[in-house]
Design a protein around this motif. Structure first.
Motif, PDB file in Angstrom:
ATOM      1  N   ARG A 175      36.602   4.314  40.360  1.00  0.00           N
ATOM      2  CA  ARG A 175      36.854   4.932  39.061  1.00  0.00           C
ATOM      3  C   ARG A 175      38.343   4.878  38.730  1.00  0.00           C
ATOM      4  NH1 ARG A 175      34.626  10.790  40.118  1.00  0.00           N
ATOM      5  NH2 ARG A 175      36.228  10.499  41.709  1.00  0.00           N
ATOM      6  N   PRO A 179      32.497  13.010  43.165  1.00  0.00           N
ATOM      7  CA  PRO A 179      31.986  11.736  42.649  1.00  0.00           C
ATOM      8  C   PRO A 179      30.999  11.898  41.506  1.00  0.00           C
ATOM      9  CG  PRO A 179      31.025  12.232  44.796  1.00  0.00           C
ATOM     10  CD  PRO A 179      32.117  13.230  44.573  1.00  0.00           C
ATOM     11  N   HIS A 180      30.503  13.120  41.302  1.00  0.00           N
ATOM     12  CA  HIS A 180      29.535  13.371  40.237  1.00  0.00           C
ATOM     13  C   HIS A 180      30.143  14.136  39.063  1.00  0.00           C
ATOM     14  CE1 HIS A 180      26.553  11.926  43.040  1.00  0.00           C
ATOM     15  NE2 HIS A 180      26.888  12.855  43.910  1.00  0.00           N
ATOM     16  N   ASP A 215      38.961   4.516  45.325  1.00  0.00           N
ATOM     17  CA  ASP A 215      38.023   5.033  44.322  1.00  0.00           C
ATOM     18  C   ASP A 215      37.884   4.020  43.180  1.00  0.00           C
ATOM     19  OD1 ASP A 215      36.614   6.406  42.338  1.00  0.00           O
ATOM     20  OD2 ASP A 215      37.586   8.315  42.798  1.00  0.00           O
ATOM     21  N   ASP A 241      37.829  15.001  42.250  1.00  0.00           N
ATOM     22  CA  ASP A 241      37.439  14.383  43.512  1.00  0.00           C
ATOM     23  C   ASP A 241      35.929  14.370  43.706  1.00  0.00           C
ATOM     24  OD1 ASP A 241      40.039  13.842  44.203  1.00  0.00           O
ATOM     25  OD2 ASP A 241      40.299  15.633  45.432  1.00  0.00           O
TER      26      ASP A 241
END
Length: 230
Positions: free
Chosen positions: A100, A21-22, A98, A19
């Protein structure tokens, strides 16, 4: 291992690695690719398709099904495959906010399946309607306000039934996953995130207390809990 883990209450402050984002994109990519294997083993969705989805489909055999928070798309593709085998003409739409997840989902295609980067609120605003709305492993990710909005949107979007499946927290589920996941999750976030997911997840009474009117909580195998409306 379970002796050192408190499973008496939801560990709502835990955050899953994917979860972030990085988080490492290569590890995330491997995680999405491996989800189909893990979910096939632990999600129990084949039975849910037969007991909860099929009875809610129109008698014509043609239907639209929405997979909210579709992740890598393995459930959406499975629903399409099972529908074809059972003689249904199913349009499956998988959505996830998301990007991704949507990139991962779109790597594999299936007849009648499309993926979109959208939220449930955006679908409601667009006036979308589906015969059945489903999700897998979404509820435990959400805080109280997010869960309320998710279920509200699901009720609006579903013409017949909503079925949201998640893990049922227990020492047995934690122990079995801790042992079995070692075999298939190397190089991914799946083992650590799965254990965190179990700790964040609901028991049946907890989910029943958290659901709005019109919803019911059900136990399912293996180690599953369902939020059902309709």
């Amino acid at each position: 291992m379970t002796d050192r883990i408190d499973l008496s209450a939801r560990a709502v402050d835990l955050r899953e690695l994917m979860d972030d984002p990085h988080c490492d994109p290569a590890t995330l990519d491997r995680t999405y690719r491996r989800f189909a294997v893990v979910n096939a083993a632990v999600s129990g969705w084949r039975a849910v398709w037969q007991t909860h989805v099929v009875p809610a489909l129109p008698a014509t055999g043609r239907a639209r099904v929405l997979d909210l928070g579709c992740g890598g798309g393995d459930l959406a593709r499975s629903l399409s495959r099972w529908a074809r085998g059972d003689g249904f003409d199913l349009e499956v739409v998988g959505v996830d906010p998301d990007p991704r997840a949507i990139r991962a989902a779109e790597r594999l295609s299936a007849p009648g399946v499309t993926f979109r980067q959208q939220s449930s609120a955006e679908l409601v605003a667009a006036g979308e309607r589906f015969d059945v709305v489903v999700s897998n492993h979404v509820l435990h990710h959400l805080d109280d306000a997010e869960r309320h909005a998710f279920l509200r949107d699901s009720a609006v979007l579903a013409g017949s039934r909503s079925v949201h499946s998640d893990i049922r927290r227990s020492a047995a589920a934690y122990r079995l996953y801790a042992i079995g996941s070692v075999l298939v999750t190397a190089g991914t976030f799946i083992r650590e995130d799965g254990l965190r997911s179990i700790r964040r997840s609901f028991t049946v009474p907890e989910l029943a207390a958290a659901l709005p009117p019109g919803w019911r909580a059900e136990s399912a195998s293996p180690h599953r809990v369902l939020a059902v409306r309709g």
